[in-house]
Scaffold this motif. Structure first.
Motif, PDB file in Angstrom:
ATOM      1  N   PHE A  63       0.874  -1.165   0.000  1.00 21.06           N
ATOM      2  CA  PHE A  63       0.000   0.000   0.000  1.00 21.06           C
ATOM      3  C   PHE A  63       0.909   1.213   0.000  1.00 21.06           C
ATOM      4  CE2 PHE A  63      -2.041   3.407   2.453  1.00 21.06           C
ATOM      5  CZ  PHE A  63      -3.210   3.591   1.710  1.00 21.06           C
ATOM      6  N   TYR A  92      -2.115  -2.282  -3.723  1.00 18.59           N
ATOM      7  CA  TYR A  92      -3.512  -2.295  -3.281  1.00 18.59           C
ATOM      8  C   TYR A  92      -3.957  -0.882  -2.935  1.00 18.59           C
ATOM      9  CZ  TYR A  92      -3.612  -7.399  -3.011  1.00 18.59           C
ATOM     10  OH  TYR A  92      -3.602  -8.747  -3.306  1.00 18.59           O
ATOM     11  N   ASP A  93      -5.253  -0.624  -3.142  1.00 15.88           N
ATOM     12  CA  ASP A  93      -5.796   0.704  -2.863  1.00 15.88           C
ATOM     13  C   ASP A  93      -6.168   0.896  -1.401  1.00 15.88           C
ATOM     14  OD1 ASP A  93      -5.578   1.509  -5.529  1.00 15.88           O
ATOM     15  OD2 ASP A  93      -7.533   0.655  -6.047  1.00 15.88           O
ATOM     16  N   SER A  94      -6.231  -0.195  -0.652  1.00 19.71           N
ATOM     17  CA  SER A  94      -6.565  -0.069   0.763  1.00 19.71           C
ATOM     18  C   SER A  94      -5.708  -1.024   1.592  1.00 19.71           C
ATOM     19  CB  SER A  94      -8.047  -0.364   1.010  1.00 19.71           C
ATOM     20  OG  SER A  94      -8.309  -1.755   0.968  1.00 19.71           O
ATOM     21  N   ILE A  95      -5.417  -0.610   2.804  1.00 18.76           N
ATOM     22  CA  ILE A  95      -4.654  -1.456   3.717  1.00 18.76           C
ATOM     23  C   ILE A  95      -5.452  -2.698   4.076  1.00 18.76           C
ATOM     24  CG2 ILE A  95      -3.758  -1.586   6.093  1.00 18.76           C
ATOM     25  CD1 ILE A  95      -2.917   1.356   5.794  1.00 18.76           C
ATOM     26  N   GLU A  96      -6.757  -2.527   4.241  1.00 19.11           N
ATOM     27  CA  GLU A  96      -7.606  -3.646   4.620  1.00 19.11           C
ATOM     28  C   GLU A  96      -7.552  -4.766   3.580  1.00 19.11           C
ATOM     29  OE1 GLU A  96      -9.185   0.011   6.622  1.00 19.11           O
ATOM     30  OE2 GLU A  96      -8.412  -0.493   4.624  1.00 19.11           O
ATOM     31  N   GLU A  97      -7.672  -4.402   2.301  1.00 14.92           N
ATOM     32  CA  GLU A  97      -7.658  -5.424   1.247  1.00 14.92           C
ATOM     33  C   GLU A  97      -6.282  -6.084   1.160  1.00 14.92           C
ATOM     34  OE1 GLU A  97      -8.576  -6.005  -3.537  1.00 14.92           O
ATOM     35  OE2 GLU A  97      -8.420  -3.989  -2.677  1.00 14.92           O
ATOM     36  N   ASP A 117      -2.942   4.543  12.879  1.00 16.12           N
ATOM     37  CA  ASP A 117      -4.079   4.308  11.979  1.00 16.12           C
ATOM     38  C   ASP A 117      -3.798   3.155  11.033  1.00 16.12           C
ATOM     39  OD1 ASP A 117      -6.663   5.099  10.627  1.00 16.12           O
ATOM     40  OD2 ASP A 117      -5.272   5.437   8.964  1.00 16.12           O
ATOM     41  N   GLN A 118      -2.583   3.085  10.513  1.00 18.40           N
ATOM     42  CA  GLN A 118      -2.245   1.997   9.595  1.00 18.40           C
ATOM     43  C   GLN A 118      -2.303   0.656  10.298  1.00 18.40           C
ATOM     44  OE1 GLN A 118       1.549   3.559   8.312  1.00 18.40           O
ATOM     45  NE2 GLN A 118       0.669   4.644   6.565  1.00 18.40           N
ATOM     46  N   ARG A 121      -5.883  -0.495  10.897  1.00 17.10           N
ATOM     47  CA  ARG A 121      -6.568  -0.974   9.688  1.00 17.10           C
ATOM     48  C   ARG A 121      -6.141  -2.383   9.286  1.00 17.10           C
ATOM     49  NH1 ARG A 121      -5.637   4.126   5.873  1.00 17.10           N
ATOM     50  NH2 ARG A 121      -6.598   2.785   4.301  1.00 17.10           N
ATOM     51  N   THR A 122      -5.091  -2.913   9.932  1.00 13.93           N
ATOM     52  CA  THR A 122      -4.686  -4.308   9.672  1.00 13.93           C
ATOM     53  C   THR A 122      -5.335  -5.282  10.642  1.00 13.93           C
ATOM     54  OG1 THR A 122      -2.765  -4.412  11.195  1.00 13.93           O
ATOM     55  CG2 THR A 122      -2.394  -3.438   9.015  1.00 13.93           C
TER      56      THR A 122
END
Length: 328
Positions: A63, A92-97, A117-118, A121-122
């Motif tokens: 990311f 990837y466009d998002s950390i979650e994905e 924050d990063q 999101r994991t």
């Protein structure tokens, strides 16, 4: 005459072995492509021909991230992202994905402020996370990362590569007897968005804690434009000093005073021991550096900042921990 299949059999076997090896590799995702560590880790992890190659995993996803208000991030993130893409890393466009599609995660962002924050999101993916130094941009955020890690039962490991200097004096400590004091020095450039030592001085602080261990109770800082000297007193009476330099020689070093002798080292730098450490962490889920130690050394740096604000007066670790919201 050999049958066609017989001729192909060795190739098929080799392909199966390679596929099995790749399947066993830990798939690693990177967050924040704005540091030279992107290239270093790609070299050591993904290139089997590199002289310092560390087997066991492969960086497969990333990311981009980046901080527009930090020059060291803004000016480099596009170049390092381009390098990662050219080396086959999927963006990837998002950390979650990204987190859902890897086995382990490295938070690399050179700016410590977005680390909380990063990391948050994991969490849903429940993957082990290595956070490159600093663990966060403030002691308060570092404490929250530790709280979330415990709450969600997610393994977290954070350190500087200087803890794993190839010539660390650690192996000499048994020979020199019980440690009485230690002195660590290194560069200490600052960045206006971070507490002073969080940006670069953390390297020398990590090297100091590698030989001293946790247990600091109070800190005092002497500050000039070119130099910082931060002295900590440990609960058992030991004294640890970190000197941060913004002029002159920019190298590193550690001197340890023992009951029976003196040990010196910590002048060499290499990413290989650190990569080996986090690869083992990804495999075991056990951090080689307890989170409590990481939190304390960030409190050491925060106390140094508070001492500077108070004109060089001593500041206790307990005080800055309380101010940052730590529970008794």
């Amino acid at each position: 005459m050999k049958r066609p299949f017989a001729r192909l059999l060795p190739l098929v076997c080799a392909a199966l072995v390679l596929t099995a090896a790749r399947a066993a590799e830990i798939r690693i995702g990177m967050i924040g492509l704005d540091t030279s560590h992107v290239v270093q880790y790609l070299n050591l992890v993904n290139d089997p021909k590199h002289k310092d190659h560390v087997p066991g995993g492969r960086i497969v996803a990333a990311f981009k991230g980046g901080s527009p208000d930090v020059e060291a991030s803004r000016s480099r993130v596009d170049g390092f992202t381009k390098t990662a893409v050219e080396r086959g890393v999927k963006m990837y466009d998002s950390i979650e994905e990204m987190s859902r599609n890897v086995d382990a995660i490295i938070v690399l962002s050179v700016d410590g402020r977005p680390h909380l924050d990063q990391f948050r999101r994991t969490l849903a993916a429940k993957k082990p996370v290595f956070i490159d130094k600093p663990i966060a941009g403030s002691l308060r955020d570092a404490l929250e990362i530790a709280r979330l890690a415990r709450q969600h039962n997610v393994p977290v490991f954070s350190t500087s590569s200087l803890r794993y200097s190839p010539d660390s004096p650690l192996p000499q400590l048994e020979k020199i007897g019980p440690v009485a004091a230690a002195f660590s020095y290194g560069p200490a450039e600052t960045e206006p968005h971070h507490p002073d030592l969080f940006w670069y001085g953390i390297h020398a602080v990590e090297a100091l804690y590698a030989v001293m261990g946790p247990g600091c109770v109070r800190v005092v800082r002497t500050h000039t434009e070119k130099t910082d000297v931060v002295t900590g007193v440990w609960s058992d009476g030991r004294v640890g000093t970190m000197q941060g330099n913004r002029a002159g020689r920019a190298g590193y070093g550690v001197t340890v005073i023992g009951a029976k002798g003196v040990a010196k080292g910590g002048e060499k730098t290499s990413y290989k021991p650190l990569v080996e450490a986090y690869m083992n962490f990804f495999q075991t889920g056990v951090s080689p550096v307890p989170l409590e130690t990481t939190i304390e050394l960030h409190a050491f740096m925060e106390a140094a900042d508070e001492s500077k604000r108070r004109g060089g007066a001593p500041v206790t670790i307990a005080e800055v921990m309380k101010l940052a919201g730590a529970k008794p």
